[in-house]
Enzyme design. Structure first.
Site, PDB file in Angstrom:
ATOM      1  N   MET A 144       0.837  -1.202   0.000  1.00  0.00           N
ATOM      2  CA  MET A 144       0.000   0.000   0.000  1.00  0.00           C
ATOM      3  C   MET A 144       0.883   1.268   0.000  1.00  0.00           C
ATOM      4  SD  MET A 144      -2.852  -1.106   2.816  1.00  0.00           S
ATOM      5  CE  MET A 144      -3.925   0.288   2.433  1.00  0.00           C
ATOM      6  N   ASP A 172      -2.735  -4.863   0.029  1.00  0.00           N
ATOM      7  CA  ASP A 172      -2.348  -6.236   0.399  1.00  0.00           C
ATOM      8  C   ASP A 172      -3.024  -6.733   1.675  1.00  0.00           C
ATOM      9  OD1 ASP A 172      -0.776  -4.542   1.958  1.00  0.00           O
ATOM     10  OD2 ASP A 172       1.134  -5.455   1.410  1.00  0.00           O
TER      11      ASP A 172
END
Ligand code: XUL
Length: 491
Positions: free
Chosen positions: A78, A237
């Protein structure tokens, strides 16, 4: 039918092929380097992610009838800032989640604009890893690059863009930009304004399972896939890992023990914790989560084993620690090797061993490292519990979850049972599952997870050890406040 999940990770991109029944047919991984051109900087070349995908897909499909691939989805690290110019060229290397160059900009946002205002706009306060402070850094330090931006996006969105030609992100990943109004699931005009951006520079927002488009014909031909493959928006994720671990629905919890460590608690309705000490993000199933993130989790163990002990034999090293000895170590470890995200939000925090004496052993220190990470996760769980979120059990995944010893320590420190996921690659599996929902194989993400995900065992807490760890946690949590001033001086 098959579905491909792609996890654009920090050390490697993982590709996973899932069949209709949720079976993992194959997993392929391609590594790439991270550049650290200055202390605290962390960058990657987005083309390395794309090359990893192109290189890995043929191996992933070996022995498979590729015409049966129906859908694809990406998830990934991220917060990384990817910038494209007017000709869709990458302007500069991506600035990653673990890059701390934007300390000054975070100070300006949280102090000058104010934590309350930032939290009102976004549901979160500013952290150095988040995307908006990096944009402010770029505007100040590399104005020529900033003014060349036509689109910004996140790492997995760059891969989706190369697959489909579409500029899209999903709500879970967009949450970590500090540009999203997380409550209302839209870009925050206040934050865009503060960062000198406007809507046209942002990717289109989608739910994680929504279709972005089909593969570009030339890409499909190059990858040996049908042109009809549908690509979904995917997820950050951690949100994707929760799906892949089967942690869906209100009250579900998932822990990722990767380079970073996260504990994510799903909520059906929007809720921020009182002091914004945890991240408040959208999840990949249409709801929200509170998430704690410690920047070095399995990364601490890797550092301890590789840099200090100079061994790769994790089994031998952990074999010297007995389950009977858990909860009775005099050595404590602060796992803040790269600063701390939640709950302290202190990029200057650093690691520390405390409490050694002349008889302390190598095994005591190894145990302290594993325990320090577990205590840091407990810090985050405590805040969620204060908010009356139910953290009474969790799934767990990620490379660190391979260690049975570490699972026992975390279960005992948190005082909860941990369900172990079938695959360590829960993020990539989650992305493949999102693709299956996109293709209509399931009506929604929760239904898909209930049908496809099975855990392979549970680690139960040992009540006696739990109470020993309660006492040790009370000591451990006083170490960071005692050392904070020292960290400020060192850094
Ligand atoms: C979450 C975070 C990390 C990265 C890398 O906020 O920063 O988990 O997503 O995996």
């Amino acid at each position: 039918m098959y579905f491909i999940g792609i996890d654009v990770g920090t050390s490697a991109t993982k590709l996973l092929l899932m069949d209709e029944g949720g079976g993992v047919r194959s997993v392929v991984s391609r590594r790439y380097p991270t550049a650290m051109p200055q202390p605290g900087w962390s960058e990657q070349d987005p083309d390395d992610w794309w090359d990893a995908v192109c290189d890995g897909i043929p191996e992933l499909l070996e022995g498979i009838d590729a015409s049966q691939v129906a859908g694809m989805g990406c998830c990934g690290q991220m917060h990384g800032l990817v910038t494209l110019d007017g000709r869709d060229r990458v302007i500069r290397p991506a600035i990653l989640w673990n890059d701390s160059r934007s300390r000054y900009q975070v100070g300006c946002l949280n102090r000058d604009i104010g934590r309350e205002a930032i939290a009102r706009y976004t549901g979160n306060v500013a952290y150095v890893g988040f995307t908006a402070p990096k944009l402010l850094w770029l505007r100040e330090e590399e104005p020529e690059h900033f003014s060349a931006i036509r689109k910004i996006m996140l790492p997995k969105d760059y891969v989706t863009f190369r697959l489909t030609g579409e500029y899209v992100t999903d709500y879970s990943d967009a949450s970590g930009t500090l540009l999203l109004d997380v409550r209302n699931r839209c870009w925050s005009k206040h934050m865009l304004g503060l960062c000198g951006l406007w809507r046209a520079k942002m990717p289109r927002l989608c739910e994680s399972w929504e279709e972005v488009g089909t593969l570009l014909p030339q890409v499909a031909d190059r990858l040996g896939l049908p042109r009809t493959v549908r690509v979904c928006a995917g997820a950050g994720d951690n949100a994707s890992a929760a799906v892949g671990a089967g942690a869906v629905g209100e009250g579900s919890c998932n822990i990722v023990l990767g380079t970073a460590g996260t504990i994510l608690m799903n909520m059906a309705s929007y809720h921020e914790d009182k002091d914004n000490k945890l991240h408040c993000f959208c999840n990949a199933e249409g709801g929200w989560n509170l998430m704690g993130c410690i920047l070095t989790a399995a990364g601490c163990n890797e550092w301890w084993m590789g840099n200090v002990l100079q061994t790769e034999d994790y089994t031998a090293e952990q074999g010297a620690i007995s389950l009977e000895g858990l909860g009775q170590n005099d050595v404590f470890f602060l796992p803040y090797l790269m600063g701390e995200r939640t709950p302290h939000n202190d990029p200057r925090a650093r690691g520390a061993f405390v409490g050694m004496c002349a008889t302390s052993t190598r095994a005591d220190l190894t145990q302290a490292v594993l325990e320090g990470v577990a205590f840091a996760l407990r810090d985050c769980a405590c805040i969620a519990r204060e908010e009356e979120l139910d953290v009474s059990s969790s799934t767990i995944c990620g490379g660190g979850a391979r260690s049975r010893l570490w699972l026992s320590i975390i279960s005992d420190v948190l005082g909860i049972p941990l369900r172990i996921t079938q695959t360590e690659q829960a993020p990539a599996l989650g992305a493949a599952m999102l693709a299956s929902v996109c293709c209509g194989a399931y009506g929604d993400v929760a239904g898909c997870a209930r049908a496809l995900v099975h855990t392979k065992g549970t680690v139960e807490p040992d009540r006696k050890v739990v109470s020993l760890y309660n006492g040790r946690y009370d000591t451990w949590r006083r170490i960071y406040p005692a050392l904070r001033g020292v960290f400020q001086e060192i850094m």
